[in-house]
Each structure stands twice: as C-alpha cells, then as structure tokens.
Scaffold this active site. Structure first.
Site, PDB file in Angstrom:
ATOM      1  N   GLU A  71       1.027  58.881  13.459  1.00 29.16           N
ATOM      2  CA  GLU A  71       1.421  57.861  14.472  1.00 29.16           C
ATOM      3  C   GLU A  71       1.776  58.054  16.003  1.00 29.16           C
ATOM      4  O   GLU A  71       2.460  59.115  15.925  1.00 29.16           O
ATOM      5  CB  GLU A  71       2.732  57.167  13.930  1.00 29.16           C
ATOM      6  CG  GLU A  71       3.151  55.831  14.778  1.00 29.16           C
ATOM      7  CD  GLU A  71       4.530  55.193  14.476  1.00 29.16           C
ATOM      8  OE1 GLU A  71       4.666  54.205  14.990  1.00 29.16           O
ATOM      9  OE2 GLU A  71       5.239  55.784  13.705  1.00 29.16           O
ATOM     10  N   ASP A 139      16.244  67.351  20.383  1.00 23.09           N
ATOM     11  CA  ASP A 139      16.588  66.622  21.584  1.00 23.09           C
ATOM     12  C   ASP A 139      17.939  66.934  22.293  1.00 23.09           C
ATOM     13  O   ASP A 139      18.975  66.917  21.516  1.00 23.09           O
ATOM     14  CB  ASP A 139      16.469  65.003  21.585  1.00 23.09           C
ATOM     15  CG  ASP A 139      16.363  64.384  22.634  1.00 23.09           C
ATOM     16  OD1 ASP A 139      16.472  64.856  23.737  1.00 23.09           O
ATOM     17  OD2 ASP A 139      16.558  63.119  22.656  1.00 23.09           O
ATOM     18  N   ASP A 141      20.289  66.384  25.745  1.00 25.35           N
ATOM     19  CA  ASP A 141      20.406  65.601  26.903  1.00 25.35           C
ATOM     20  C   ASP A 141      21.533  66.437  27.765  1.00 25.35           C
ATOM     21  O   ASP A 141      22.754  66.381  27.121  1.00 25.35           O
ATOM     22  CB  ASP A 141      20.642  64.402  26.746  1.00 25.35           C
ATOM     23  CG  ASP A 141      19.005  63.720  26.552  1.00 25.35           C
ATOM     24  OD1 ASP A 141      17.972  64.219  26.603  1.00 25.35           O
ATOM     25  OD2 ASP A 141      19.296  62.407  26.150  1.00 25.35           O
ATOM     26  N   CYS A 158      21.710  69.157  38.463  1.00 27.13           N
ATOM     27  CA  CYS A 158      21.359  69.954  39.686  1.00 27.13           C
ATOM     28  C   CYS A 158      21.405  71.575  39.130  1.00 27.13           C
ATOM     29  O   CYS A 158      21.704  71.769  37.989  1.00 27.13           O
ATOM     30  CB  CYS A 158      22.631  69.689  40.813  1.00 27.13           C
ATOM     31  SG  CYS A 158      24.024  70.361  40.137  1.00 27.13           S
ATOM     32  N   CYS A 161      24.372  72.666  36.989  1.00 21.86           N
ATOM     33  CA  CYS A 161      24.532  72.320  35.464  1.00 21.86           C
ATOM     34  C   CYS A 161      23.193  72.308  34.679  1.00 21.86           C
ATOM     35  O   CYS A 161      23.323  72.687  33.577  1.00 21.86           O
ATOM     36  CB  CYS A 161      25.093  70.829  35.447  1.00 21.86           C
ATOM     37  SG  CYS A 161      24.076  69.642  36.332  1.00 21.86           S
ATOM     38  N   SER A 190      11.937  67.164  29.185  1.00 22.76           N
ATOM     39  CA  SER A 190      12.150  65.689  29.133  1.00 22.76           C
ATOM     40  C   SER A 190      11.472  65.113  30.389  1.00 22.76           C
ATOM     41  O   SER A 190      11.130  63.804  30.143  1.00 22.76           O
ATOM     42  CB  SER A 190      13.281  65.423  28.749  1.00 22.76           C
ATOM     43  OG  SER A 190      14.228  65.376  29.658  1.00 22.76           O
ATOM     44  N   GLY A 191      11.590  65.862  31.413  1.00 18.48           N
ATOM     45  CA  GLY A 191      11.009  64.793  32.749  1.00 18.48           C
ATOM     46  C   GLY A 191      12.263  64.456  33.539  1.00 18.48           C
ATOM     47  O   GLY A 191      12.134  63.940  34.794  1.00 18.48           O
ATOM     48  N   ARG A 192      13.494  64.475  32.974  1.00 20.17           N
ATOM     49  CA  ARG A 192      14.385  64.147  33.888  1.00 20.17           C
ATOM     50  C   ARG A 192      15.835  64.749  33.438  1.00 20.17           C
ATOM     51  O   ARG A 192      16.088  65.576  34.314  1.00 20.17           O
ATOM     52  CB  ARG A 192      14.767  62.623  33.496  1.00 20.17           C
ATOM     53  CG  ARG A 192      15.496  61.878  34.763  1.00 20.17           C
ATOM     54  CD  ARG A 192      16.028  60.538  34.230  1.00 20.17           C
ATOM     55  NE  ARG A 192      16.674  59.750  35.317  1.00 20.17           N
ATOM     56  CZ  ARG A 192      17.429  58.515  35.203  1.00 20.17           C
ATOM     57  NH1 ARG A 192      17.248  57.914  33.987  1.00 20.17           N
ATOM     58  NH2 ARG A 192      17.998  58.151  36.339  1.00 20.17           N
ATOM     59  N   VAL A 195      15.828  68.540  27.241  1.00 22.98           N
ATOM     60  CA  VAL A 195      14.924  69.442  26.701  1.00 22.98           C
ATOM     61  C   VAL A 195      14.539  68.865  25.106  1.00 22.98           C
ATOM     62  O   VAL A 195      15.568  68.289  24.706  1.00 22.98           O
ATOM     63  CB  VAL A 195      14.727  70.827  27.006  1.00 22.98           C
ATOM     64  CG1 VAL A 195      14.894  71.674  27.994  1.00 22.98           C
ATOM     65  CG2 VAL A 195      16.291  71.181  26.003  1.00 22.98           C
ATOM     66  N   HIS A 196      13.211  69.016  24.896  1.00 24.29           N
ATOM     67  CA  HIS A 196      12.809  68.660  23.519  1.00 24.29           C
ATOM     68  C   HIS A 196      12.070  69.973  22.846  1.00 24.29           C
ATOM     69  O   HIS A 196      11.782  70.916  23.490  1.00 24.29           O
ATOM     70  CB  HIS A 196      11.737  67.447  23.550  1.00 24.29           C
ATOM     71  CG  HIS A 196      12.177  66.277  24.074  1.00 24.29           C
ATOM     72  ND1 HIS A 196      11.581  65.412  24.626  1.00 24.29           N
ATOM     73  CD2 HIS A 196      13.385  65.772  24.357  1.00 24.29           C
ATOM     74  CE1 HIS A 196      11.793  64.405  24.933  1.00 24.29           C
ATOM     75  NE2 HIS A 196      13.137  64.488  24.753  1.00 24.29           N
TER      76      HIS A 196
END
Length: 451
Positions: A71, A139, A141, A158, A161, A190-192, A195-196
């Site tokens: 999927e 995942d 964050d 930043c 952190c 993750s782009g922001r 991390v994944h």
C-alpha cells in the site's frame, strides 16, 4: 475516486504525521515545483528495488505479486488523503506520483491481496484482506523532548537540541543490531523535527504485532506519564547489558554537551526539577542551599560545577541506598534517552513517510542518515527543493536528458542509500529467495519419493 478513497482513511490504518490544518508554508513549495522534483530527482528505480525485496527478478522463487500488494498513500493538496494505492511496476508508480504530485507519500504494509481490490474481498468474511509483511519502523520526534529541552519548542530544532536525535540513533541502532541481530536498517531524517527508522530484514518484516510490541517494550524505559518529573527508574544491583551500553552514550552526551547547552543548573526553575528527582530530602536541601548562596562568578561553567556537586553527594561512599546512587543515571536517562512513538512500532498497519519526500513546511528532503556518522548530520544543511531546482536550472545549455543524482546536493545521501543500504539488502534478499526455493523443491522431491 479521490474523494471515495479519501473518505476511507478512517479505517484501521494510521497515517504518520497527519496534522489538522496541515498546510505548506515553505515558499518554494507548490505542485509545479514538486512535479519537477519528482521528474528529475526522486529515485523511483531504487525505491522500487527496495520495496520489491528481490521479487522483481526472474528466479522461480520470486513472488511476482509482491510489490503490487504494497500500500502507498498520497497526501494531496488541501489535505486530501488517497489511500490503498498499489502499483505493479515502477513505471506505474512514477506515472501516478508525477501526475498527482502528492505533498507527502506514505508507505504501508504488504497485504495478502492487492489493496486496490480490497472491496472484492470485503464480503467474504474470511479476513482475506490483511497485512502480511511490514518493516519494523520507529518514529522519534524532537517535540517529545519539550519538557527537557529549553532552546526550542514544538517542531523547532537547533544545534543544541538536535543531538538528542543523534543519541536516539546510536542507542536504538546498536540495540537492533547487537541485541536482535538485524542488519538492514535505514535511518531517515523526517524533513523537519525528527527521524524515522526502517528495519528491513526478512525476519523483521514478518513480525506479528505481539512480537513488535515485545521489541518496543525492551527498548522503551520511560515509565512516567507526561506530568512525571522522573521518567526513568533503574532497578537491580547491576545494569542489564543494554542499559549499561546505553548509559555510556547518554553519559557522554549529557555531561559533555547537554548540561551546558541547555543551562540545566544556572536557572532555578530548571535545577529544581532535577532536585525533585532525588529521593533523599537531606541531599536536596544541602544542594539547594549551596546553589542559592552561590553567586555566579567568572569561573568554570556553573552548570558543570553544580552537576559535579550533585554527583559527588549522590555517589559518595556514605550513600548506602542503591536508589540514591542510581539517581545520577536516572536523571541523565530522563533527559536524553530516546522517546519512541510506541504505537508506530507496535502495529503492522502503520503508514510511514517515504524517504526522499519533500517536507512542505521546510522544503527539505527526507534524506537517509548514516548511523555510523550520525553525529555529523546537520538538518540545516539538508538539500531543499529550491536548491535542487536551482541546480537543475544551472546545468549547461543543451545538456538535456536525465540529471545524474550523484552530481547534485542529493548525491551523498543517494550514494549512501544505494551502496550502503540497498545493495547489501538486495544481496541478502536474493540469498533468502534462492534458499527458500531450494528448500521448497527439496521438500516436494521428498514428498514425491515417499509415494
């Protein structure tokens, strides 16, 4: 069709990172730019090879239906979620993505049947449509550390952190390899804000939900709720090898960087939270009195000094209680140990954002991270959509043809993905397919001889 499939998103699938009112705010982000990115930069061939796990070959042991039962979910403009997409070949996947220009691409499980044809099996009552394989995913964050970081909040990050993500990668990656024997692990920015992790070994992909939960429970040591000050309690006379190994990573980062970068002891409100984690009131009173009387002077970093004083009192020879002496490690773990999104990892039916997507709020590409050099990864230096389009426009006139990803700012990430992750994975998959087929032939031969 889009509306019908969008309405089906409330079925028992969870989509990673869906936020209410999710709108792009990166000025270089729109459908036209995305189409150019997908046409020129997105590694369709390599993604197809990855998701096929060797089943795209000519060997008689290959499962030709494998990729077509995976999927894919597209998040289109205006938060339209198109679920249960499937594709037989890489060209079908590329055509759909370049035509629809999804703002986000999520990857779900491999099902027992083609997910596009799920409705045909819905009335059978035999649970024919079900997930049968899915990478073990994690995942993490940075926003889940908001109670212990003081430089940023929410999705902001930043250089002070972000190393919390480095600690997470080092601890989780080592445990997955050394404690569980997994070899094919992909870490992705993750782009922001986080991390994944994709664990892609065959034995990982075939884990059921109960087995996934057992692995997560092994790795998860934060037991307090969101209101708890101390989230980690370490028990036993000696550390479990996993905890002992993790403690080395945590200690180095906490003492060498985090104490000072977050000013944990120069602010009364912050050090009071730490004092509340100490189970001995006499020690907390002594430290509180010392620090309140201690005026800041031009000398060593006050954060380092006060952390040293706390450690000395808690770990001095006169402390007999194991819980008091262990408090030092518990404080460090509370602040810096990985904070996992547990539900993402426990269930086979969770969708996770695909690598090499563009994050609509930052414009950054979701690039792979080499865990061996994760401390060198800087999210602020990740290629952005606008930068890649500039590189495309700066090609010499008449160069035409497909762009060579190796020669773009994506080159390093692309090479790592292809050479360090994909090639060893496919080699292993080929061996697994050949061995499974040989065993099947041998079994069939034995059955025929038994007659």
């Amino acid at each position: 069709m889009v509306r019908e499939e969008a309405e089906n998103t409330r079925e028992d699938m969870v989509i990673d990172g869906v936020e209410n009112g999710h709108k792009p705010n990166y000025e270089g982000f729109n459908s036209n730019y995305l189409r150019t990115y997908y046409d020129n930069f997105f590694p369709f061939a390599e993604m197809f090879k990855w998701m096929s796990y060797g089943n795209d070959g000519k060997h008689p042991g290959c499962d030709a239906s494998y990729f077509g039962r995976r999927e894919f979910s597209f998040t289109l403009e205006n938060d339209i979620y198109v679920r249960f997409q499937s594709f037989k070949e890489v060209d079908d996947l590329k055509t759909a993505i370049t035509r629809q220009c999804p703002f986000k691409i999520d990857i779900g499980p491999v099902y027992s049947v083609d997910p596009m044809k799920r409705s045909a099996y819905a009335q059978s009552g035999d649970n024919v449509f079900r997930p049968v394989e899915r990478e073990l995913v994690f995942d993490i964050d940075i926003s889940d550390y908001d109670d212990v970081r003081f430089c940023c909040k929410g999705a902001d990050v930043c250089s002070a952190c972000w190393p919390l993500m480095t600690v997470a990668i080092k601890i989780i990656d080592t445990a997955l390899r050394e404690d569980f024997g997994f070899n094919h692990i992909l870490w992705v920015y993750s782009g922001r804000r986080g991390v994944h992790c994709w664990v892609c070994d065959g034995k990982a992909r075939r884990l059921d939900d109960g087995q996934r939960a057992a692995i997560v429970n092994y790795l998860h040591i934060h037991k307090g709720n969101e209101h708890s000050i101390k989230k980690v309690t370490l028990v036993g006379q000696t550390f479990h090898p996993f905890i002992g190994r993790s403690a080395e990573v945590v200690k180095d980062f906490f003492e060498e960087k985090f104490v000072s970068s977050q000013n944990l002891f120069s602010d009364e409100d912050r050090y009071e939270k730490i004092l509340e984690m100490i189970p001995d009131e006499s020690i907390t009173s002594e430290l509180r009195g010392k620090w309140q009387d201690d005026k800041k002077r031009a000398r060593d970093d006050i954060n380092v000094v006060r952390w040293g004083q706390l450690k000395h009192l808690l770990q001095s020879g006169k402390q007999k209680m194991l819980g008091v002496r262990r408090c030092v490690e518990e404080i460090m773990f509370t602040f810096t140990y990985p904070r996992l999104d547990l539900e993402v990892s426990k269930h086979m039916n969770h969708l996770l954002k695909a690598p090499f997507c563009i994050h609509p709020k930052t414009g950054r590409v979701c690039v792979p991270i080499d865990p061996k050099h994760c401390e060198d990864f800087d999210p602020s230096s990740v290629p952005t959509l606008s930068r890649l389009l500039e590189e495309l426009n700066m090609r010499p006139l008449g160069s035409g043809g497909e762009i060579n990803l190796e020669n773009t700012s994506l080159g390093e990430s692309y090479r790592y993905f292809k050479s360090s992750f994909l090639q060893p994975l496919l080699k292993s998959c080929k061996e697994d397919i050949e061995n499974a087929h040989a065993a099947k032939v041998q079994q069939q031969s034995s059955n025929s001889l038994s007659w």
